[in-house]
Design a protein around this motif. Structure first.
Motif, mmCIF file in Angstrom:
data_model
loop_
_atom_site.group_PDB
_atom_site.id
_atom_site.type_symbol
_atom_site.label_atom_id
_atom_site.label_comp_id
_atom_site.label_asym_id
_atom_site.label_seq_id
_atom_site.Cartn_x
_atom_site.Cartn_y
_atom_site.Cartn_z
ATOM 1 N N GLN A 44 42.546 37.509 34.113
ATOM 2 C CA GLN A 44 41.128 37.458 34.484
ATOM 3 C C GLN A 44 41.036 37.590 36.003
ATOM 4 O O GLN A 44 40.817 36.627 36.737
ATOM 5 N N VAL A 45 41.234 38.819 36.469
ATOM 6 C CA VAL A 45 41.383 39.054 37.908
ATOM 7 C C VAL A 45 40.142 38.638 38.690
ATOM 8 O O VAL A 45 40.230 37.944 39.707
ATOM 9 N N ALA A 68 47.513 43.201 45.187
ATOM 10 C CA ALA A 68 46.782 43.812 44.065
ATOM 11 C C ALA A 68 47.154 43.020 42.810
ATOM 12 O O ALA A 68 48.098 43.340 42.090
ATOM 13 N N ILE A 69 46.385 41.977 42.544
ATOM 14 C CA ILE A 69 46.721 40.988 41.509
ATOM 15 C C ILE A 69 46.842 41.635 40.131
ATOM 16 O O ILE A 69 45.958 42.387 39.700
ATOM 17 N N GLY A 70 47.934 41.334 39.447
ATOM 18 C CA GLY A 70 48.093 41.765 38.064
ATOM 19 C C GLY A 70 48.679 43.146 37.876
ATOM 20 O O GLY A 70 48.863 43.591 36.736
ATOM 21 N N THR A 71 48.976 43.853 38.979
ATOM 22 C CA THR A 71 49.507 45.215 38.835
ATOM 23 C C THR A 71 51.032 45.232 38.733
ATOM 24 O O THR A 71 51.629 46.290 38.576
ATOM 25 N N ALA A 79 43.240 50.663 38.761
ATOM 26 C CA ALA A 79 41.805 50.975 38.807
ATOM 27 C C ALA A 79 40.976 49.785 38.327
ATOM 28 O O ALA A 79 39.960 49.422 38.931
ATOM 29 N N LYS A 80 41.409 49.156 37.230
ATOM 30 C CA LYS A 80 40.703 47.984 36.699
ATOM 31 C C LYS A 80 40.786 46.824 37.675
ATOM 32 O O LYS A 80 39.790 46.123 37.927
ATOM 33 N N VAL A 81 41.970 46.621 38.245
ATOM 34 C CA VAL A 81 42.158 45.539 39.210
ATOM 35 C C VAL A 81 41.282 45.761 40.446
ATOM 36 O O VAL A 81 40.660 44.829 40.963
ATOM 37 N N SER A 120 37.018 52.900 44.031
ATOM 38 C CA SER A 120 36.188 51.755 43.659
ATOM 39 C C SER A 120 35.192 51.424 44.770
ATOM 40 O O SER A 120 34.021 51.143 44.508
ATOM 41 N N MET A 121 35.644 51.473 46.019
ATOM 42 C CA MET A 121 34.735 51.243 47.145
ATOM 43 C C MET A 121 33.723 52.365 47.274
ATOM 44 O O MET A 121 32.546 52.143 47.571
#
Length: 347
Positions: A44-45, A68-71, A79-81, A120-121
């Motif tokens: 749950q980033v 980059a948490i969770g990668t 991309a999701k992170v 994303s930005m």
């Protein structure tokens, strides 16, 4: 964990059963930070990033850096992170209650992830083009990823308010010809005393409330009118009025411009030095604390110049640094241990 050292590993083992909100906090150890927040991965980033941000604000931390948490082992797509991390940061930045946390960094080592974070930005920038909210997505990102700064949006031309007392001449004469000649003579005298000077410089765009207050004070005390045109490239300040006052005000404006340039140059140099070497002092909790970047540069300059002593400030107290023994001593004889660390040694 290896880089942080055994002290951090021991703390993690000690606090492992006491974790709250999905994380535990330890000292920075051998890393170039004061604290480390260790997350318990749950994929749950966004929620995790939000919790960390509010924890930093509550503890009055000024900056925080995320990976980059969770990668990694969690295997989440970058991309999701990127979307979830930036969503959390934007929501946090919009909170008016935020007072302490000034800088948020996301550190990305894998070059292939950069495009996902950039996209994303960019999505937020594009969606912001049709909104009229007071603070845009993009401006918030610029503010938090580079530290909170005053808006750099260019202002339109501004003429500082000035009250003018009018003088009326009543000319009486033997003939209209003599009245006209006298009127012409008076106008010539007025024109001879009038002067106008325009100062153009990119630094004018950096003028803030402090510089505007100085300009208003100058205009109030001197016989001049000051017009600021920030929409021009480069921005301009036009000073018009009595010659002697125009000259003195122009000199003051030039000094203000030079001060801004010198400050920016010093900050740029300090940033370069900080990327190469970091000076620290031993804090009250037996961990080393980094000096601010300008002091860091001054210490390095002094060492390069083979100076023996340098006066610095630590928490607003004066200290005399012995660059040979790496000790800082205050007026009461209390000392602090200093440390000089090359950045390439910390990698």
């Amino acid at each position: 964990m290896d880089a942080a050292g055994s002290q951090v590993a021991n703390e993690c083992a000690q606090y492992a059963g006491q974790r709250q909100n999905g994380f535990i906090t330890t000292q920075g150890g051998n890393l170039l930070c004061s604290k480390i927040i260790h997350l318990i991965t749950d994929n749950q980033v966004k929620s995790q990033v939000s919790k960390v941000l509010y924890e930093c604000e509550q503890r009055m931390y000024k900056s925080v850096a995320f990976p980059a948490i969770g990668t990694g082992q969690a295997g989440l797509s970058s991309a999701k992170v990127a979307d979830e991390m930036l969503d959390a940061i934007v929501e946090f930045a919009r909170q008016k209650s935020v007072q302490h946390l000034q800088t948020i960094k996301i550190v990305i080592f894998q070059t292939n992830m950069l495009r996902d974070f950039y996209e994303s930005m960019k999505k937020r920038e594009d969606s912001d083009s049709s909104t009229t909210e007071s603070e845009s997505w993009l401006s918030m990102f610029k503010s938090f990823f580079g530290g909170r700064k005053q808006s750099s949006e260019k202002k339109t031309s501004v003429i500082l308010e000035k009250k003018v007392n009018l003088v009326t001449f009543q000319i009486c004469g033997e003939s209209q010809e003599k009245v006209d000649a006298t009127e012409s003579w008076i106008k010539d005298l007025i024109l001879k005393e009038q002067f106008e000077n325009t100062i153009s410089d990119e630094a004018i765009e950096k003028f803030d409330e402090m510089q505007f207050a100085v300009l208003e004070d100058l205009q109030r005390k001197k016989q001049v009118t000051i017009e600021i045109s920030n929409k021009l490239s480069p921005p301009q300040i036009k000073i018009s009025g009595i010659s002697r006052d125009v000259c003195s005000v122009s000199r003051k404006v030039q000094e203000m411009v030079q001060t801004i340039k010198t400050t920016e140059e010093e900050q740029s140099k300090a940033e370069l030095y900080y990327n190469l070497v970091e000076w620290r002092y031993l804090g009250s909790n037996d961990s080393f604390v980094a000096f601010d970047k300008l002091t860091n540069m001054h210490l390095e300059h002094a060492k390069m110049a083979k100076k023996r002593y340098l006066n610095v400030r630590i928490k607003n107290k004066k200290y005399k640094v012995d660059l040979n023994t790496l000790r800082a001593t205050d007026d009461r004889g209390k000392t602090k241990i200093l440390q000089r660390v090359k950045k390439d040694e910390g990698k």
